[in-house]
Design a protein around this motif. Structure first.
Motif, mmCIF file in Angstrom:
data_model
loop_
_atom_site.group_PDB
_atom_site.id
_atom_site.type_symbol
_atom_site.label_atom_id
_atom_site.label_comp_id
_atom_site.label_asym_id
_atom_site.label_seq_id
_atom_site.Cartn_x
_atom_site.Cartn_y
_atom_site.Cartn_z
ATOM 1 N N THR A 1 -20.775 3.826 73.976
ATOM 2 C CA THR A 1 -21.785 4.881 73.968
ATOM 3 C C THR A 1 -22.414 5.009 72.593
ATOM 4 O O THR A 1 -21.897 4.520 71.582
ATOM 5 C CB THR A 1 -21.159 6.234 74.333
ATOM 6 N N SER A 2 -23.539 5.720 72.561
ATOM 7 C CA SER A 2 -24.192 6.030 71.299
ATOM 8 C C SER A 2 -23.252 6.785 70.373
ATOM 9 O O SER A 2 -23.217 6.546 69.161
ATOM 10 C CB SER A 2 -25.452 6.857 71.571
ATOM 11 N N ALA A 3 -22.451 7.689 70.931
ATOM 12 C CA ALA A 3 -21.509 8.472 70.127
ATOM 13 C C ALA A 3 -20.430 7.594 69.512
ATOM 14 O O ALA A 3 -20.045 7.767 68.355
ATOM 15 C CB ALA A 3 -20.873 9.558 70.987
ATOM 16 N N TRP A 4 -19.907 6.646 70.268
ATOM 17 C CA TRP A 4 -18.859 5.737 69.779
ATOM 18 C C TRP A 4 -19.381 4.944 68.584
ATOM 19 O O TRP A 4 -18.715 4.808 67.556
ATOM 20 C CB TRP A 4 -18.435 4.800 70.903
ATOM 21 N N ILE A 5 -20.599 4.420 68.719
ATOM 22 C CA ILE A 5 -21.184 3.622 67.645
ATOM 23 C C ILE A 5 -21.507 4.505 66.442
ATOM 24 O O ILE A 5 -21.280 4.116 65.288
ATOM 25 C CB ILE A 5 -22.449 2.903 68.152
ATOM 26 N N ALA A 6 -22.010 5.705 66.691
ATOM 27 C CA ALA A 6 -22.423 6.582 65.596
ATOM 28 C C ALA A 6 -21.268 6.901 64.657
ATOM 29 O O ALA A 6 -21.416 6.850 63.427
ATOM 30 C CB ALA A 6 -23.006 7.869 66.160
ATOM 31 N N SER A 7 -20.107 7.271 65.205
ATOM 32 C CA SER A 7 -18.988 7.650 64.347
ATOM 33 C C SER A 7 -18.512 6.473 63.508
ATOM 34 O O SER A 7 -18.189 6.634 62.323
ATOM 35 C CB SER A 7 -17.835 8.208 65.191
ATOM 36 N N ARG A 8 -18.505 5.277 64.096
ATOM 37 C CA ARG A 8 -18.073 4.087 63.339
ATOM 38 C C ARG A 8 -19.087 3.723 62.247
ATOM 39 O O ARG A 8 -18.695 3.339 61.137
ATOM 40 C CB ARG A 8 -17.877 2.901 64.276
#
Length: 318
Positions: A54-61
């Motif tokens: 997800t966009s959220a998964w990529i954003a935090s990394r």
């Protein structure tokens, strides 16, 4: 030390905890990053092994990687670290991600690569540690000291700054990191004499408890039961998994202690006080009215100490 747990194995939207220390300068960086699954819940790509992300998964990394690069660059080139340079690094790191599938739906609630960020940029001196707390969203930075307990160093980007209200009403965040750059990094500075513990945590650690004091109880109760730093981390992971409804990430650094045994011994008295005054009064209560009234009473006892170093507005010095 870092602790990282996932609500759904292999799909956690919190990045792994960040902890860096540069020995020759005595400076370091602690950080946590919670990708926002609501506004960033759409699928945007796959890993090499075919797992959808997800966009959220990529954003935090991406935010974690950008934070590490920001710290390293400042060390290598002698560049000052401040909220403005950190914000620029986060925007640049998120915007470097290419090839994302864009939704055809124009939804204003969606943000491009949304995540929280909470970092402590610290400097160690002979008898004290100073810090610059930088954040956006509702992940938090804390100081933990033996005599005064847990103190919040950041202030959630939400309409209310009351930690008890935030526990039980969960208002929307007013400011989060995103690739569009429409956010602000808050900053606050402080210092504490040794011994002291600095830590950052995502809301999975503190957002599913009856009162703010119970987060300190979880920290100190697991500390008291552990005979080593590794055991403390394991007990913390098990404890948070037993009550949270979310991914949970924590990173910490302890200063002014000879070893783990001294950490545990110095906090033993505080652990007893918090258990007696803030956990035990809630035990055995079953009526919602009794729980609510007791919760309010306990918060009034705890609040002044907990908020002693909390910024009064959006950022600022305290």
């Amino acid at each position: 030390m870092g602790v990282w747990t996932e609500k759904q194995r292999g799909h956690g939207e919190d990045a792994e905890p960040l902890f860096l220390h540069h020995w020759s300068s005595g400076s370091g960086l602690l950080g946590v990053f919670d990708g926002l699954g609501g506004s960033g819940g759409r699928l945007v790509g796959q890993t090499r092994d075919g797992k959808e992300r997800t966009s959220a998964w990529i954003a935090s990394r991406c935010a974690r990687a950008a934070s590490e690069e920001w710290f390293q660059h400042s060390i290598d080139h002698g560049v000052q670290r401040n909220p403005e340079s950190y914000q620029e690094s986060l925007i640049g790191g998120l915007r470097r991600v290419g090839g994302l599938r864009h939704s055809k739906v124009n939804n204003k609630l969606r943000r491009e690569l949304p995540t929280t960020a909470a970092v402590l940029d610290y400097q160690v001196a002979a008898d004290r540690v100073s810090w610059q707390c930088l954040w956006a969203g509702d992940s938090r930075c804390f100081l933990l000291v033996p005599d005064e307990g847990l103190q919040q160093l950041s202030r959630d980007d939400a309409e209310s700054g009351d930690a008890l209200v935030l526990l039980h009403q969960d208002p929307p965040m007013t400011n989060v990191v995103s690739a569009d750059g429409a956010f602000q990094i808050n900053g606050a500075r402080g210092e504490a004499l040794f011994p002291a513990v600095l830590l950052c945590a995502t809301d999975g650690f503190f957002g599913y408890l009856e009162t703010p004091a119970l987060f300190e109880h979880v920290l100190l109760d697991t500390m008291a039961k552990a005979d080593s730093q590794a055991t403390w981390a394991s007990l913390l992971a098990a404890a948070v998994a037993s009550y949270t409804g979310d991914d949970a990430t924590l990173t910490l650094a302890a200063f002014g202690f000879a070893d783990y045994a001294e950490i545990r011994d110095r906090f033993a008295g505080r652990a007893t006080t918090v258990r007696r005054d803030h956990r035990d009064p809630l035990d055995g209560l079953t009526e919602r009215a009794d729980i609510t009234a007791t919760r309010l009473q306990l918060w009034e006892l705890y609040r002044a100490g907990y908020e002693r170093r909390m910024p009064q507005g959006q950022g600022g010095e305290r």
